[in-house]
Design a protein around this motif. Structure first.
Motif, PDB file in Angstrom:
ATOM      1  N   THR A  69       1.113  -1.530  -0.015  1.00  0.00           N
ATOM      2  CA  THR A  69      -0.007  -0.176   0.436  1.00  0.00           C
ATOM      3  C   THR A  69       0.860   1.196  -0.034  1.00  0.00           C
ATOM      4  O   THR A  69       1.531   0.968   0.400  1.00  0.00           O
ATOM      5  CB  THR A  69      -0.818   0.092   1.096  1.00  0.00           C
ATOM      6  N   PRO A  70       0.888   1.921  -0.448  1.00  0.00           N
ATOM      7  CA  PRO A  70      -0.968   2.582  -0.977  1.00  0.00           C
ATOM      8  C   PRO A  70      -1.343   2.278  -2.262  1.00  0.00           C
ATOM      9  O   PRO A  70      -0.252   1.954  -3.295  1.00  0.00           O
ATOM     10  CB  PRO A  70      -1.291   4.004  -0.667  1.00  0.00           C
ATOM     11  N   SER A  71      -3.093   2.107  -2.485  1.00  0.00           N
ATOM     12  CA  SER A  71      -2.851   1.660  -3.074  1.00  0.00           C
ATOM     13  C   SER A  71      -4.863   1.748  -3.837  1.00  0.00           C
ATOM     14  O   SER A  71      -5.071   2.131  -2.949  1.00  0.00           O
ATOM     15  CB  SER A  71      -3.128  -0.746  -3.232  1.00  0.00           C
ATOM     16  N   GLN A  72      -5.038   2.244  -5.285  1.00  0.00           N
ATOM     17  CA  GLN A  72      -5.494   2.803  -5.327  1.00  0.00           C
ATOM     18  C   GLN A  72      -6.203   1.978  -6.754  1.00  0.00           C
ATOM     19  O   GLN A  72      -6.032   1.803  -7.245  1.00  0.00           O
ATOM     20  CB  GLN A  72      -5.611   4.353  -6.179  1.00  0.00           C
ATOM     21  N   GLU A  73      -7.810   1.581  -6.510  1.00  0.00           N
ATOM     22  CA  GLU A  73      -9.244   1.585  -7.413  1.00  0.00           C
ATOM     23  C   GLU A  73      -8.253  -0.501  -7.532  1.00  0.00           C
ATOM     24  O   GLU A  73      -8.266  -0.123  -8.745  1.00  0.00           O
ATOM     25  CB  GLU A  73      -9.227   1.941  -8.014  1.00  0.00           C
ATOM     26  N   GLY A  74      -7.939  -0.877  -6.653  1.00  0.00           N
ATOM     27  CA  GLY A  74      -6.797  -2.203  -6.863  1.00  0.00           C
ATOM     28  C   GLY A  74      -5.898  -2.182  -7.803  1.00  0.00           C
ATOM     29  O   GLY A  74      -5.517  -2.878  -8.630  1.00  0.00           O
ATOM     30  N   ASP A  75      -5.520  -1.045  -7.850  1.00  0.00           N
ATOM     31  CA  ASP A  75      -4.399  -0.895  -8.843  1.00  0.00           C
ATOM     32  C   ASP A  75      -4.767  -0.722  -9.929  1.00  0.00           C
ATOM     33  O   ASP A  75      -4.297  -0.425 -11.136  1.00  0.00           O
ATOM     34  CB  ASP A  75      -3.383  -1.592  -8.600  1.00  0.00           C
ATOM     35  N   ALA A  76      -6.017  -0.173 -10.451  1.00  0.00           N
ATOM     36  CA  ALA A  76      -6.372   0.096 -11.566  1.00  0.00           C
ATOM     37  C   ALA A  76      -6.019   1.855 -12.421  1.00  0.00           C
ATOM     38  O   ALA A  76      -5.556   1.667 -13.162  1.00  0.00           O
ATOM     39  CB  ALA A  76      -7.812  -0.125 -11.506  1.00  0.00           C
ATOM     40  N   PHE A  77      -5.275   2.660 -11.133  1.00  0.00           N
ATOM     41  CA  PHE A  77      -5.075   3.392 -11.179  1.00  0.00           C
ATOM     42  C   PHE A  77      -3.892   4.574  -9.910  1.00  0.00           C
ATOM     43  O   PHE A  77      -4.110   3.647  -9.377  1.00  0.00           O
ATOM     44  CB  PHE A  77      -5.877   5.045 -10.315  1.00  0.00           C
ATOM     45  N   PRO A  78      -2.987   4.589 -10.200  1.00  0.00           N
ATOM     46  CA  PRO A  78      -1.847   5.066  -9.589  1.00  0.00           C
ATOM     47  C   PRO A  78      -2.449   5.814  -8.438  1.00  0.00           C
ATOM     48  O   PRO A  78      -3.279   6.712  -8.102  1.00  0.00           O
ATOM     49  CB  PRO A  78      -0.595   5.025 -10.151  1.00  0.00           C
ATOM     50  N   ALA A  79      -2.117   5.628  -7.103  1.00  0.00           N
ATOM     51  CA  ALA A  79      -2.666   6.444  -6.185  1.00  0.00           C
ATOM     52  C   ALA A  79      -2.132   7.519  -6.389  1.00  0.00           C
ATOM     53  O   ALA A  79      -0.757   7.414  -6.597  1.00  0.00           O
ATOM     54  CB  ALA A  79      -1.420   5.769  -4.676  1.00  0.00           C
ATOM     55  N   ARG A  80      -2.062   8.678  -5.837  1.00  0.00           N
ATOM     56  CA  ARG A  80      -1.951   9.772  -6.190  1.00  0.00           C
ATOM     57  C   ARG A  80      -1.481  10.676  -4.860  1.00  0.00           C
ATOM     58  O   ARG A  80      -1.586  11.046  -4.020  1.00  0.00           O
ATOM     59  CB  ARG A  80      -2.651  11.005  -6.573  1.00  0.00           C
ATOM     60  N   VAL A  81       0.008  11.574  -4.875  1.00  0.00           N
ATOM     61  CA  VAL A  81       0.335  12.473  -3.556  1.00  0.00           C
ATOM     62  C   VAL A  81       0.594  14.165  -3.788  1.00  0.00           C
ATOM     63  O   VAL A  81       0.444  13.895  -5.212  1.00  0.00           O
ATOM     64  CB  VAL A  81       1.594  11.524  -2.643  1.00  0.00           C
ATOM     65  N   GLU A  82       0.882  14.592  -3.175  1.00  0.00           N
ATOM     66  CA  GLU A  82       1.476  15.811  -3.389  1.00  0.00           C
ATOM     67  C   GLU A  82       2.926  15.897  -3.347  1.00  0.00           C
ATOM     68  O   GLU A  82       3.405  14.871  -2.365  1.00  0.00           O
ATOM     69  CB  GLU A  82       1.100  17.198  -2.697  1.00  0.00           C
ATOM     70  N   ILE A  83       4.372  16.270  -4.196  1.00  0.00           N
ATOM     71  CA  ILE A  83       5.264  16.247  -4.447  1.00  0.00           C
ATOM     72  C   ILE A  83       5.228  17.078  -2.374  1.00  0.00           C
ATOM     73  O   ILE A  83       4.568  17.853  -2.324  1.00  0.00           O
ATOM     74  CB  ILE A  83       5.722  17.678  -5.448  1.00  0.00           C
TER      75      ILE A  83
ATOM     76  N   ARG B 141       1.638   8.654  -8.160  1.00  0.00           N
ATOM     77  CA  ARG B 141       1.801   9.696  -9.229  1.00  0.00           C
ATOM     78  C   ARG B 141       1.773  11.235  -7.932  1.00  0.00           C
ATOM     79  O   ARG B 141       1.066  10.932  -7.109  1.00  0.00           O
ATOM     80  CB  ARG B 141       0.407  10.185 -10.296  1.00  0.00           C
ATOM     81  N   VAL B 142       3.320  11.392  -8.721  1.00  0.00           N
ATOM     82  CA  VAL B 142       3.483  12.437  -7.579  1.00  0.00           C
ATOM     83  C   VAL B 142       3.168  14.222  -8.448  1.00  0.00           C
ATOM     84  O   VAL B 142       2.933  13.898 -10.140  1.00  0.00           O
ATOM     85  CB  VAL B 142       4.773  12.778  -7.111  1.00  0.00           C
ATOM     86  N   GLN B 143       1.917  14.460  -7.753  1.00  0.00           N
ATOM     87  CA  GLN B 143       0.983  15.652  -8.344  1.00  0.00           C
ATOM     88  C   GLN B 143       1.996  17.064  -7.814  1.00  0.00           C
ATOM     89  O   GLN B 143       2.700  17.192  -6.991  1.00  0.00           O
ATOM     90  CB  GLN B 143       0.270  15.515  -8.359  1.00  0.00           C
ATOM     91  N   ARG B 144       1.352  18.634  -8.162  1.00  0.00           N
ATOM     92  CA  ARG B 144       1.882  19.757  -8.171  1.00  0.00           C
ATOM     93  C   ARG B 144       1.554  20.098  -6.653  1.00  0.00           C
ATOM     94  O   ARG B 144       0.996  19.468  -6.451  1.00  0.00           O
ATOM     95  CB  ARG B 144       1.671  20.354  -9.894  1.00  0.00           C
TER      96      ARG B 144
ATOM     97  N   LYS C 247       8.251  20.737 -12.059  1.00  0.00           N
ATOM     98  CA  LYS C 247       7.761  20.245 -12.777  1.00  0.00           C
ATOM     99  C   LYS C 247       8.410  19.081 -13.012  1.00  0.00           C
ATOM    100  O   LYS C 247       8.196  17.852 -13.577  1.00  0.00           O
ATOM    101  CB  LYS C 247       7.363  20.929 -14.321  1.00  0.00           C
ATOM    102  N   ARG C 248      10.062  18.990 -13.355  1.00  0.00           N
ATOM    103  CA  ARG C 248      11.112  17.776 -13.709  1.00  0.00           C
ATOM    104  C   ARG C 248      10.784  15.933 -12.934  1.00  0.00           C
ATOM    105  O   ARG C 248      10.830  15.133 -12.877  1.00  0.00           O
ATOM    106  CB  ARG C 248      12.513  17.942 -13.841  1.00  0.00           C
ATOM    107  N   GLN C 249      10.334  16.479 -11.214  1.00  0.00           N
ATOM    108  CA  GLN C 249       9.656  16.084  -9.900  1.00  0.00           C
ATOM    109  C   GLN C 249       8.288  15.233 -10.127  1.00  0.00           C
ATOM    110  O   GLN C 249       8.365  14.467  -9.266  1.00  0.00           O
ATOM    111  CB  GLN C 249       9.946  16.529  -8.707  1.00  0.00           C
ATOM    112  N   LEU C 250       7.256  15.630 -11.114  1.00  0.00           N
ATOM    113  CA  LEU C 250       5.948  15.158 -11.270  1.00  0.00           C
ATOM    114  C   LEU C 250       6.094  14.163 -11.964  1.00  0.00           C
ATOM    115  O   LEU C 250       7.033  13.846 -12.713  1.00  0.00           O
ATOM    116  CB  LEU C 250       5.312  16.852 -11.858  1.00  0.00           C
ATOM    117  N   GLY C 251       5.176  13.267 -11.717  1.00  0.00           N
ATOM    118  CA  GLY C 251       5.245  12.269 -12.800  1.00  0.00           C
ATOM    119  C   GLY C 251       5.050  10.852 -11.500  1.00  0.00           C
ATOM    120  O   GLY C 251       4.436  10.624 -10.825  1.00  0.00           O
ATOM    121  N   LEU C 252       4.788  10.121 -12.860  1.00  0.00           N
ATOM    122  CA  LEU C 252       4.618   8.415 -11.879  1.00  0.00           C
ATOM    123  C   LEU C 252       6.185   7.983 -11.362  1.00  0.00           C
ATOM    124  O   LEU C 252       7.101   8.077 -12.086  1.00  0.00           O
ATOM    125  CB  LEU C 252       4.957   7.626 -13.425  1.00  0.00           C
TER     126      LEU C 252
END
Length: 409
Positions: free
Chosen positions: A56-70, A252-255, A140-145
């Motif tokens: 974990t963390p797991s989002q929707e059984g890994d159908a989508f990546p879990a999301r966190v803020e940078i 996924r790391v978001q802005r 921006k270079r740190q954002l993404g999967l």
């Protein structure tokens, strides 16, 4: 309004106690047999020596990546176990979108009964930079999967320490137990995976010599391998046998400020509107007159100014005041009845201003630290250019005419 089809769409470097240099000193060889040097498991991650489940963390059984803020600290956990009475250790490895290891942290057993291990990791460096700031380029270079991989391994030193302490206490097969400990410490000092510096290697090799010295009291020999310094090395740079690597857990790391924001619904057609004293008609606002309202949103503590559709409004079936089905000649209609002869979703309503006026409005918001969010509603007026250009984009009635929203009934 006429609705088109909506198609669903389906870090810090690894811990180390110093640079890895080979020590010239060597502990004497012992006759005790020990496992071969550490080696990564090369078979399918599901079938390693150490079983690793339920990361974990797991989002929707890994159908989508879990999301966190940078910069957010996240708790990563997993279930790990091994056969028999062997002792297990666990390490979490965090990689950025470029695949570089940015953190390598030892995990702690938080529930022995459930074999549950946990660790806290930080996804990038915290920043308050927003997309229009110069500093955002580095963000921006740190954002993404990003990905986390769990490495489970056999903790040979911990198992030996547990067993040897019992044997020393009851004086049972002590010689073999101590010789095995010397062998483990020697192999630990020479193990490249442990990432030991020269000083750490000397500590282990000296302890191996002391524990293997038959001229020293048994209690002192055992104490040489049970020191606080060696325990610290075990925490930071352990000997890891039979390393088993899990499949990567992607998130996924978001802005910055993506976790929470307060939104202000802002009608630019209303901001700055006034009653013309001569015609006694309301003159709608525009982007230039609406800019003054941005300061109010900022003072009230909002982060994002949300604009309903800013596109041209259709004439057909236009609604009047208070949701009346018939509009008067000066009624603006609903901003969600999008599209007219002036354009559609790719056109700014000329009554609001030009594209340059809109850019100026956005610039004023950014200067106040506010973001602009645009509502891209898919509703279309019958006057929308798409209705004629792309009739296949819309639902049709049985008679072939394009369906529309009937409100009421």
């Amino acid at each position: 309004m006429t609705a088109p089809h909506r198609s669903g769409a389906h870090a810090a470097e690894p811990d180390s106690s110093g640079t890895s240099t080979r020590s010239s000193s060597r502990a004497k060889k012992t006759k005790a047999h020990a496992p071969k040097a550490s080696a990564h498991n090369t078979v399918d991650a599901r079938f390693g020596r150490v079983v690793i489940l339920d990361i974990t963390p797991s989002q929707e059984g890994d159908a989508f990546p879990a999301r966190v803020e940078i910069g957010e600290t996240i708790t990563v956990s997993a279930q790990l176990f091994i056969e028999g009475r062997m002792k297990v250790g666990a390490t979490a490895v965090l990689r950025n979108p470029q695949g570089r290891v940015v953190q390598r942290r030892a995990m702690s057993c938080v529930n022995a009964g459930l074999d549950r291990w946990s660790v806290r990791l930080q996804a990038g460096k915290h920043s308050d930079a927003l997309p229009w700031d110069k500093a955002f380029a580095a963000v921006k270079r740190q954002l993404g999967l990003w990905s986390v991989t769990i490495e489970g391994w056999e903790d040979r030193y911990a198992l030996w320490l547990h067993d040897a302490a019992i044997k020393v206490q009851v004086n049972d097969d002590v010689a073999n137990a101590l010789d095995e400990g010397a062998s483990i410490l020697t192999r630990w000092a020479e193990d490249a995976d442990s990432g030991l510096g020269a000083r750490a290697k000397k500590v282990l090799l000296k302890a191996a010599r002391d524990i293997a010295d038959p001229s020293v009291d048994i209690a002192k020999r055992f104490a040489a391998a049970d020191s606080a310094e060696i325990h610290r090395l075990h925490d930071s740079n352990p000997l890891r046998d039979h390393i088993s690597e899990s499949q990567a857990k992607v998130f996924r790391v978001q802005r910055p400020k993506s976790s929470f924001a307060s939104w202000y619904q802002f009608f630019p057609r209303s901001e700055g509107a006034y009653l013309d004293p001569r015609s006694h008609q309301i003159v709608q606002g525009n982007f230039l007159s609406a800019a003054a309202g941005l300061e109010r949103a900022r003072k009230e503590g909002f982060d994002i100014v949300y604009l309903p559709p800013i596109f041209p409004i259709g004439r057909s079936n236009r609604k009047g005041r208070n949701n009346a089905l018939i509009a008067g000649p000066t009624d603006p209609g609903s901003p969600f009845g999008i599209g007219s002869a002036l354009g559609g979703h790719d056109t700014v309503d000329p009554k609001l201003g030009t594209m340059d006026d809109f850019r100026s409005f956005v610039g004023s918001a950014h200067a106040l630290g506010l973001e602009i969010a645009l509502d891209f509603a898919l509703q279309c007026s019958p006057d929308h250019p798409w209705v004629k250009q792309h009739p296949d984009w819309f639902r049709h009635k049985a008679d072939g005419s394009i369906a529309f929203a009937e409100n009421p009934p």
